[in-house]
Design a protein around this motif. Structure first.
Motif, PDB file in Angstrom:
ATOM      1  N   SER A  79      -9.452   3.188  -0.403  1.00 48.17           N
ATOM      2  CA  SER A  79      -9.020   3.721  -1.702  1.00 48.17           C
ATOM      3  C   SER A  79     -10.119   4.537  -2.370  1.00 48.17           C
ATOM      4  O   SER A  79      -9.856   5.593  -2.964  1.00 48.17           O
ATOM      5  CB  SER A  79      -8.586   2.572  -2.617  1.00 48.17           C
ATOM      6  N   THR A  83      -9.772   8.504  -3.231  1.00 52.50           N
ATOM      7  CA  THR A  83      -9.988   8.992  -4.602  1.00 52.50           C
ATOM      8  C   THR A  83     -11.059  10.077  -4.623  1.00 52.50           C
ATOM      9  O   THR A  83     -10.926  11.091  -5.320  1.00 52.50           O
ATOM     10  CB  THR A  83     -10.401   7.824  -5.520  1.00 52.50           C
ATOM     11  N   VAL A 140      -6.130   0.063  -4.755  1.00 54.49           N
ATOM     12  CA  VAL A 140      -5.802   1.302  -5.466  1.00 54.49           C
ATOM     13  C   VAL A 140      -5.898   1.087  -6.978  1.00 54.49           C
ATOM     14  O   VAL A 140      -6.464   1.912  -7.710  1.00 54.49           O
ATOM     15  CB  VAL A 140      -4.389   1.790  -5.079  1.00 54.49           C
ATOM     16  N   CYS A 143      -9.409   1.079  -8.183  1.00 50.79           N
ATOM     17  CA  CYS A 143      -9.961   2.413  -8.465  1.00 50.79           C
ATOM     18  C   CYS A 143      -9.508   2.910  -9.834  1.00 50.79           C
ATOM     19  O   CYS A 143     -10.279   3.550 -10.556  1.00 50.79           O
ATOM     20  CB  CYS A 143      -9.555   3.390  -7.370  1.00 50.79           C
ATOM     21  N   LEU A 166      -3.085   7.062  -9.347  1.00 55.59           N
ATOM     22  CA  LEU A 166      -3.473   5.796  -8.736  1.00 55.59           C
ATOM     23  C   LEU A 166      -2.550   4.663  -9.179  1.00 55.59           C
ATOM     24  O   LEU A 166      -2.156   3.821  -8.371  1.00 55.59           O
ATOM     25  CB  LEU A 166      -4.927   5.466  -9.089  1.00 55.59           C
TER      26      LEU A 166
END
Length: 260
Positions: A79, A83, A140, A143, A166
């Motif tokens: 993740s 990102t 996720v 993040c 996200l």
């Protein structure tokens, strides 16, 4: 054969590669090719251990808290890298590395790895997709949590666009995890939902993220409020994942699978 006794070797290599990748990202003004390569190699290293450990155990390494932490560290690497690739935030790999490393260290200090057996309820087709989908959604949303903290710290609104994507992705996988869990519960215990403590916190967490989506779509709150909604929702997610295990009411929970 890859066993838990080998974990520290894979952990050292994975964390070292993640740290190097985060360093290249931080000190590069543009997207760093080396940061991507090193981060991928670090995540692959942990993935190789998980695959080998799966073969060694002769069952999915998803039964105990220690085993789920393995997956969370792995997916946190995935993740964080995704990102970074999408929004090019130079610091995101540093934060995802810190989070992944914390869970790796927890597993070294407190592995919580039990025997090879699986209780009957876990011998289900839904076991693997349910837990892995949840772990990916947690990473996720982790993040998104990092972005919300940075947004508050730097007093910036521009992190909300990335947070939106996200959260949408994380909630989609979170919802799939809840649905597969309900189907699994029906097959194992005869009912889709029982308001077990873990299920109650899962519903609370899901509602928190839906609140964020609602407020964001209808533009009814300030960025500061939205960041706080994400932070509280993520803390609720942590409570749902492992915090609930320490509640007296959860000691008889059907979701406690880590008993020897």
């Amino acid at each position: 054969m890859i066993t838990w006794d080998n974990f520290y070797l894979f952990a050292i290599v994975a964390v070292a590669l993640w740290i190097l990748g985060a360093g290249f990202a931080l000190f590069s003004n543009v997207k760093s090719r080396m940061a991507v390569i090193l981060s991928v190699l670090g995540t692959i290293t942990l993935g190789v251990f998980i695959a080998g450990f799966w073969i060694s155990l002769q069952r999915p390494p998803l039964r105990t808290m220690g085993e789920t932490r393995l997956w969370y560290s792995f997916f946190m690497g995935v993740s964080g890298l995704l990102t970074y690739l999408r929004w090019k935030y130079r610091w995101i790999l540093a934060f995802s590395t810190i989070v992944g490393t914390v869970f790796v260290l927890l597993n070294i200090l407190k592995p919580e790895i039990h025997d090879q057996s699986l209780m009957p309820a876990l011998q289900s087709f839904w076991f693997v997709p349910h837990v892995t989908v949840y772990m990916f959604s947690y990473s996720v949303l982790g993040c998104a949590f990092i972005l919300s903290c940075m947004g508050l710290y730097r007093h910036r609104e521009n992190y909300l666009e990335a947070a939106d994507n996200l959260v949408y992705t994380g909630v989609a996988f979170l919802t799939i995890g809840m649905l597969t869990g309900a189907i699994w519960a029906k097959a194992a215990w005869g009912h889709y939902w029982s308001w077990d403590p873990k299920e109650t916190w899962a519903a609370f967490t899901w509602t928190g993220y839906l609140l964020y989506i609602h407020l964001r779509l209808f533009r009814r709150s300030s960025p500061r409020t939205l960041y706080w909604v994400l932070i509280v929702s993520f803390l609720s997610l942590q409570m749902c994942w492992y915090g609930v295990n320490y509640l007296p009411s959860a000691q008889q929970s059907i979701h406690l699978y880590n008993r020897s």
